[in-house]
Enzyme design. Structure first.
Site, PDB file in Angstrom:
ATOM      1  N   GLU A 491       0.777  -1.134   0.040  1.00  0.00           N
ATOM      2  CA  GLU A 491      -0.044  -0.081   0.016  1.00  0.00           C
ATOM      3  C   GLU A 491       0.744   1.174  -0.029  1.00  0.00           C
ATOM      4  O   GLU A 491       1.741   1.312   0.582  1.00  0.00           O
ATOM      5  CB  GLU A 491      -0.808   0.180   1.277  1.00  0.00           C
ATOM      6  CG  GLU A 491      -1.733  -1.324   1.356  1.00  0.00           C
ATOM      7  CD  GLU A 491      -2.756  -1.269   2.646  1.00  0.00           C
ATOM      8  OE1 GLU A 491      -2.763  -0.213   3.410  1.00  0.00           O
ATOM      9  OE2 GLU A 491      -3.696  -2.178   2.758  1.00  0.00           O
ATOM     10  N   HIS A 513      -8.142   0.733   2.221  1.00  0.00           N
ATOM     11  CA  HIS A 513      -7.951   0.493   3.614  1.00  0.00           C
ATOM     12  C   HIS A 513      -8.492   1.532   4.465  1.00  0.00           C
ATOM     13  O   HIS A 513      -8.107   2.000   5.452  1.00  0.00           O
ATOM     14  CB  HIS A 513      -6.197   0.505   3.900  1.00  0.00           C
ATOM     15  CG  HIS A 513      -5.807  -0.201   5.308  1.00  0.00           C
ATOM     16  ND1 HIS A 513      -4.697  -0.735   5.217  1.00  0.00           N
ATOM     17  CD2 HIS A 513      -6.697  -0.582   6.226  1.00  0.00           C
ATOM     18  CE1 HIS A 513      -4.427  -1.177   6.404  1.00  0.00           C
ATOM     19  NE2 HIS A 513      -5.696  -1.301   7.127  1.00  0.00           N
TER      20      HIS A 513
END
Length: 630
Positions: A491, A513
């Site tokens: 990420e 997320h």
């Protein structure tokens, strides 16, 4: 320890108390006046002009008294209210005022009528209080002040202190420029700008010391104090834009807090962490071995999230750094998103929405199913899994769960003995497993092949637990009917461009997320984690620490507390007790908790002891960290 002959001269308003007494009096006397707010604002403006020396104090006093419309009978209630507005750190260090009362004076441009009864409770008699006095008319109205008193005149504090002719070093503690002028005139040796209640720039920039609380003043002067180390000297660094409540909670407790809105890389963190006592992060900042080795004063890391894989927990423990996280605060947020995704996937809502956005009207019942009567498979039956189990059952779903640990089922949920059993029976599989490295690719090509044809997969746990390429392949072949993915193997550190092989696939919901990212969850985390940090810093409690022996300590009762962290090797406890015996310590309580790596010993003892014992504790072999609390 204390220099002979040192004298301490305190201001009253906004120093010993949190307020300006005449402002409080105005609030009372103007009650019911339609122009109350306007008059009070005017009084405050005049007060500040006088404090900063922009108008003569005589003028300031005259103008304020005219606006007050006060009576002698208002002074009793004013004193009672001021008793509840003593500065927080002044009140907690009352013992200093009692012990050193012979050397403490009050010089204030306020009035003895309300100052005397307040400071008397701090063992300061009226004859060491220098202040103005009111003048009253026959009806008891306050009509003026004693104009012969030097404190009613411009720079009256200078003349007052000069007339007192004090011996020894004279230290002035106050919030205003009118306090500093005594230092400027050369009749005071040091000026401490007291900023606990108000920060006046004109006073602060001229001060010998800026003291945000009484603890700092006592620490600088090596005087007896309520706490061993001023909280304003404890530096806290909060990264990744944690909720503002975290900043407020920690700042309100007296700590020095720096807030950074983004994560920072290893090299920058290595430089920034020097001198930092507490580090607060979320999921992106990596607290590596190099970072921990550069952290010369670090005591605590607070993870404002559930996961802690971004922290080298073992090395932190070996360095005596305690780590706390927020395992429960965002549970509801994750569960609600999972419920929403289950319904949207089963109804193909995302696909229908995308069609409308692209200008296509495709009304159809094909591929759209109710969740009632369908089988939900929950992998990981912890806090999130159990709460999801209850809500899903309330929707009419049949719940199955699998966990490597033996967990008691909630409601009618049925336990599966193997992951394969759960995959075989579930219409929707949702993952809620921890960040154990062994869980990498927990769901891969093999597991996907064991799922029902057309089943849905949801991952709100950890990005690395799903083989994304295998999932993409399953979606394209139709083996998987849809997926909702919130976490990814890699990420970005900040918002911007992002790529995943799942982009553009049918009936796939992708989110960045945000499973636990609700205002409520972040606010709860901003309350939970700071409370854990403050509890450890202030008392030594390690309850809910993820990498450290957990111990719940009783409240300190008129005692000093020694906290000793050491390598867990044989004989340490004996050496600690040898030191206690050598220095004849009167121990009121002792507590020990250990794990395979470290031991944590807490010793409570009477306040009176030989201070050399502190050096002796630090010299105990295999000591990692030692600190004193009182």
């Amino acid at each position: 320890m204390v220099e002979a002959g040192r004298k301490y001269v305190f201001d009253f308003d906004s120093t010993l108390t949190r307020v300006e007494a005449l402002d409080v009096l105005a609030e009372r006397t103007l009650e019911g006046n339609s122009n109350k707010d306007e008059i009070i604002k005017k009084i405050q403006e005049i007060t500040n002009l006088g404090i900063d020396g922009d108008i003569s104090f005589t003028e300031s006093l005259e103008r304020r008294i005219k606006l007050l419309h006060a009576h002698r009978d208002d002074l009793g209630p004013l004193v009672e209210e001021l008793r509840h507005k003593i500065s927080k750190s002044i009140a907690s260090n009352k013992e200093f005022f009692e012990k050193f009362s012979d050397d403490i004076y009050v010089i204030s441009c306020g009035f003895k009528e309300f100052i005397d009864p307040i400071v008397k409770e701090y063992n300061i008699p009226s004859d060491r209080v220098y202040a103005n006095t009111f003048e009253f008319d026959k009806e008891g109205n306050i009509v003026g002040f004693d104009s012969e008193n030097v404190l009613s005149q411009h720079n009256g504090k200078i003349q007052c202190l000069k007339d007192m002719n004090l011996d020894g070093e004279v230290q002035v503690i106050g919030d205003g420029y009118s306090d500093y002028v005594m230092r400027e005139a050369g009749i005071a040796d040091k000026f401490f700008a007291y900023t606990e209640n108000v920060h006046r720039e004109k006073a602060a920039k001229n001060a010998d010391y800026i003291t945000p609380n009484m603890d700092e003043f006592l620490f600088v002067n090596d005087l007896p104090r309520n706490i061993s180390y001023p909280k304003n000297r404890i530096k806290i660094l909060l990264l990744e834009n944690v909720h503002p409540d975290a900043f407020k909670n920690l700042s309100d407790d007296g700590f020095s807090v720096e807030l950074v809105k983004h994560s920072i890389d290893e090299d920058e963190l290595i430089e920034k962490i020097k001198g930092v006592h507490v580090l607060g992060i979320r999921s992106k900042t990596q607290v590596t071995q190099k970072v921990l080795d550069a952290a010369d004063k670090l005591l605590v890391v607070g993870a404002f999230c559930i996961g802690t894989t971004q922290i080298d927990l073992l090395h932190a423990k070996r360095n005596g750094v305690v780590v706390f996280n927020a395992p429960y605060s965002n549970t509801r947020s994750v569960v609600e998103l999972a419920i929403g995704q289950i319904i949207m996937l089963m109804r193909s809502v995302f696909s229908r929405s995308s069609e409308i956005h692209s200008g296509q009207w495709q009304k159809t019942a094909e591929g759209s199913r109710e969740v009632r009567g369908k089988n939900l498979g929950i992998v990981g039956y912890g806090n999130i899994g159990k709460q999801l189990s209850i809500l899903a059952e309330a929707l009419g779903m049949r719940v199955y769960y699998y966990d490597v640990d033996d967990k008691l089922s909630m409601g009618n949920a049925k336990k599966c003995n193997t992951l394969e059993d759960l995959l075989n029976v579930s219409d929707v599989v949702t993952l809620h497993i921890d960040d154990n490295k062994a869980n990498k690719d927990f769901i891969g090509e093999r597991e996907i092949s064991q799922m029902r044809n057309g089943a849905m997969l949801i991952n709100l746990s950890r990005g690395f637990v799903v083989d994304i390429e295998a999932l993409a392949k399953g979606l394209k072949s139709g083996k998987i009917g849809g997926a909702a993915i919130d976490v990814y193997p890699e990420e970005p550190r900040s918002n911007g461009e992002f790529y995943t092989p799942l982009q553009g696939l049918n009936n796939v919901i992708l989110t960045p997320h945000v499973g636990g990212s609700t205002e409520e969850a972040q606010r709860d985390i901003a309350d939970f984690v700071p409370n854990k940090i403050m509890d450890y810093i202030n008392s030594g409690n390690t309850v809910d620490a993820v990498n450290f022996p957990n111990i719940r300590l009783p409240k300190q009762q008129n005692a000093h507390r020694f906290l000793h962290i050491h390598k867990n090797v044989p004989g340490i406890m004996a050496k600690i007790n040898e030191v206690c015996a050598k220095y004849v310590l009167n121990i009121s309580g002792q507590f020990l908790s250990t794990d395979s790596e470290v031991g944590y010993v807490i010793t409570d003892l009477d306040k009176e002891y030989n201070k050399d014992v502190i050096k002796a504790f630090r010299k105990v072999e295999n000591t990692i960290k030692f600190r004193v609390l009182y």
